[in-house]
Design a protein around this motif. Structure first.
Motif, PDB file in Angstrom:
ATOM      1  N   ALA A 108       0.829  -1.205   0.000  1.00  0.00           N
ATOM      2  CA  ALA A 108       0.000   0.000   0.000  1.00  0.00           C
ATOM      3  C   ALA A 108       0.863   1.255   0.000  1.00  0.00           C
ATOM      4  O   ALA A 108       0.586   2.215  -0.735  1.00  0.00           O
ATOM      5  CB  ALA A 108      -0.923  -0.007   1.218  1.00  0.00           C
ATOM      6  N   ARG A 109       1.894   1.267   0.818  1.00  0.00           N
ATOM      7  CA  ARG A 109       2.790   2.426   0.864  1.00  0.00           C
ATOM      8  C   ARG A 109       3.471   2.642  -0.491  1.00  0.00           C
ATOM      9  O   ARG A 109       3.575   3.770  -0.982  1.00  0.00           O
ATOM     10  CB  ARG A 109       3.842   2.239   1.959  1.00  0.00           C
ATOM     11  N   LEU A 110       3.931   1.560  -1.093  1.00  0.00           N
ATOM     12  CA  LEU A 110       4.606   1.668  -2.387  1.00  0.00           C
ATOM     13  C   LEU A 110       3.638   2.121  -3.474  1.00  0.00           C
ATOM     14  O   LEU A 110       3.981   2.968  -4.313  1.00  0.00           O
ATOM     15  CB  LEU A 110       5.234   0.321  -2.752  1.00  0.00           C
ATOM     16  N   ALA A 111       2.420   1.587  -3.474  1.00  0.00           N
ATOM     17  CA  ALA A 111       1.433   1.981  -4.482  1.00  0.00           C
ATOM     18  C   ALA A 111       1.049   3.445  -4.323  1.00  0.00           C
ATOM     19  O   ALA A 111       0.904   4.176  -5.321  1.00  0.00           O
ATOM     20  CB  ALA A 111       0.199   1.083  -4.380  1.00  0.00           C
ATOM     21  N   ALA A 112       0.879   3.889  -3.091  1.00  0.00           N
ATOM     22  CA  ALA A 112       0.512   5.285  -2.851  1.00  0.00           C
ATOM     23  C   ALA A 112       1.604   6.237  -3.318  1.00  0.00           C
ATOM     24  O   ALA A 112       1.326   7.393  -3.666  1.00  0.00           O
ATOM     25  CB  ALA A 112       0.228   5.501  -1.366  1.00  0.00           C
ATOM     26  N   ALA A 113       2.852   5.751  -3.348  1.00  0.00           N
ATOM     27  CA  ALA A 113       3.976   6.575  -3.795  1.00  0.00           C
ATOM     28  C   ALA A 113       4.176   6.523  -5.307  1.00  0.00           C
ATOM     29  O   ALA A 113       5.115   7.131  -5.826  1.00  0.00           O
ATOM     30  CB  ALA A 113       5.257   6.143  -3.084  1.00  0.00           C
ATOM     31  N   GLY A 114       3.331   5.764  -6.005  1.00  0.00           N
ATOM     32  CA  GLY A 114       3.388   5.757  -7.461  1.00  0.00           C
ATOM     33  C   GLY A 114       4.028   4.540  -8.092  1.00  0.00           C
ATOM     34  O   GLY A 114       4.114   4.457  -9.326  1.00  0.00           O
ATOM     35  N   GLU A 115       4.464   3.566  -7.293  1.00  0.00           N
ATOM     36  CA  GLU A 115       5.014   2.337  -7.868  1.00  0.00           C
ATOM     37  C   GLU A 115       3.871   1.461  -8.389  1.00  0.00           C
ATOM     38  O   GLU A 115       2.739   1.529  -7.901  1.00  0.00           O
ATOM     39  CB  GLU A 115       5.827   1.568  -6.823  1.00  0.00           C
ATOM     40  N   GLU A 116       4.164   0.642  -9.380  1.00  0.00           N
ATOM     41  CA  GLU A 116       3.173  -0.289  -9.922  1.00  0.00           C
ATOM     42  C   GLU A 116       3.189  -1.558  -9.079  1.00  0.00           C
ATOM     43  O   GLU A 116       4.107  -2.383  -9.212  1.00  0.00           O
ATOM     44  CB  GLU A 116       3.462  -0.613 -11.388  1.00  0.00           C
ATOM     45  N   VAL A 117       2.195  -1.718  -8.254  1.00  0.00           N
ATOM     46  CA  VAL A 117       2.164  -2.816  -7.296  1.00  0.00           C
ATOM     47  C   VAL A 117       1.037  -3.781  -7.652  1.00  0.00           C
ATOM     48  O   VAL A 117      -0.093  -3.351  -7.928  1.00  0.00           O
ATOM     49  CB  VAL A 117       1.959  -2.289  -5.857  1.00  0.00           C
ATOM     50  N   ILE A 118       1.355  -5.067  -7.647  1.00  0.00           N
ATOM     51  CA  ILE A 118       0.362  -6.108  -7.886  1.00  0.00           C
ATOM     52  C   ILE A 118       0.282  -6.968  -6.633  1.00  0.00           C
ATOM     53  O   ILE A 118       1.289  -7.553  -6.209  1.00  0.00           O
ATOM     54  CB  ILE A 118       0.734  -6.988  -9.100  1.00  0.00           C
ATOM     55  N   PHE A 119      -0.893  -7.027  -6.036  1.00  0.00           N
ATOM     56  CA  PHE A 119      -1.117  -7.825  -4.835  1.00  0.00           C
ATOM     57  C   PHE A 119      -1.569  -9.216  -5.239  1.00  0.00           C
ATOM     58  O   PHE A 119      -2.576  -9.364  -5.934  1.00  0.00           O
ATOM     59  CB  PHE A 119      -2.178  -7.171  -3.951  1.00  0.00           C
ATOM     60  N   ILE A 120      -0.839 -10.236  -4.797  1.00  0.00           N
ATOM     61  CA  ILE A 120      -1.232 -11.623  -5.046  1.00  0.00           C
ATOM     62  C   ILE A 120      -1.766 -12.165  -3.730  1.00  0.00           C
ATOM     63  O   ILE A 120      -1.026 -12.347  -2.761  1.00  0.00           O
ATOM     64  CB  ILE A 120      -0.054 -12.454  -5.572  1.00  0.00           C
TER      65      ILE A 120
END
Length: 305
Positions: free
Chosen positions: A17-29
């Motif tokens: 969540a922190r990484l996604a909020a900072a603009g990284e492309e995050v995929i949750f599995i």
């Protein structure tokens, strides 16, 4: 940076969540109702480090839907690690960095045995975060640290880039030049307290307050240190006292994760904590009387109540 969170429970979803909020492309599995909530409504995070809500996140159960990523942060429990490795193949490319952050000291070796050496670095986390409802994460303390490093101690570009992303995301992302030592120091911390709280059914503060439990706690730490030393780990000379002192800074009402799992009737990591100490003790010829007892007495509950 494309980052897959393999096993997005409380820990993985927090950092993701922190990484996604900072603009990284995050995929949750992820799996189950938590996955369904992530897909339908995103996620919400409550934290002393700042709340956040992400209304749209990318989440899937099947890594085949993801494609190759730059980093895989592996946050499943140790008992699910081999299964997770077998599922991760489709997201691993030649340049993909795999960061296992499980408790214990065997995670990196397990991943290497399944996926090869080149992609794997060492990692560990210090964070108390939990799925309190599907799609909802509660972070309990201000501590949110992720440490990773190359096994050989070099400062690689891939580790530096991932830690910069973490720092930009607002959590403590630290590059280690001696990740084996850091993993063992955490293991000493974990192995020292976990079986004591689980067997006594007491909080960390109650263990510290009782002189008999406190002495058993010290013995538990000492056995873990002796095993590490037998395997070549060079601990600081004050490692036992430093570990005891660390727990004086913890909220005395805190329950260790092993005790929480035991009380909830969930599967436990006893096999990779006291069990690991017992196995290594036999390998190195080091006596581990407390962990021999702890492992045997907790083993009937290893798969839940």
């Amino acid at each position: 940076m494309r980052i897959a969170i393999m096993g997005a429970g409380g820990v993985g979803t927090y950092f993701g969540a922190r990484l996604a909020a900072a603009g990284e492309e995050v995929i949750f599995i992820a799996r189950g109702r938590h996955l369904e909530a992530l897909q339908a409504q995103g996620l919400s995070l409550q934290s002393p480090q700042g709340d956040l809500t992400l209304e749209n996140v990318t989440a899937t159960e099947d890594p085949k839907n993801v494609g190759v990523v730059d980093v895989v942060l592996v946050t499943v429990k140790l008992y699910s690690l081999e299964e997770a490795c077998r599922a991760m193949g489709p997201i691993i490319g030649p340049e993909t960095m795999i960061v296992p952050v499980q408790n214990g000291v065997s995670a990196a070796d397990i991943v290497k045995s399944e996926l090869g050496d080149e992609n794997v670095v060492g990692g560990l986390v210090f964070v108390a975060s939990f799925v309190v409802a599907p799609g909802k994460i509660e972070h309990k303390t201000e501590l949110h640290q992720l440490v990773c490093g190359e096994i050989d101690g070099t400062r690689s570009d891939r580790v530096l880039a991932f830690c910069r992303a973490g720092q930009n995301a607002g959590f403590d992302a630290i590059v280690s030049e001696n990740i084996e030592l850091e993993i063992w120091k955490k293991f000493v911390n974990l192995a020292g307290m976990s079986p004591v709280t689980a067997l006594s059914r007491q909080t960390i503060g109650a263990v510290q307050a009782d002189p008999d439990l406190r002495e058993i706690f010290r013995q538990s730490i000492s056995e873990a240190v002796a095993i590490g030393q037998a395997g070549g780990v060079e601990f600081p000379p004050d490692i036992v006292e430093a570990t005891v002192a660390w727990f004086t800074k913890v909220d005395p009402n805190t329950k260790n994760s092993m005790l929480l799992d035991l009380e909830a009737g969930k599967r436990m990591e006893n096999e990779w904590i006291s069990g690991e100490i017992v196995r290594l003790g036999r390998k190195y010829g080091v006596n581990t009387p407390f962990h021999d007892v702890a492992y045997a007495m907790l083993k009937p509950f290893a798969n839940g109540m």
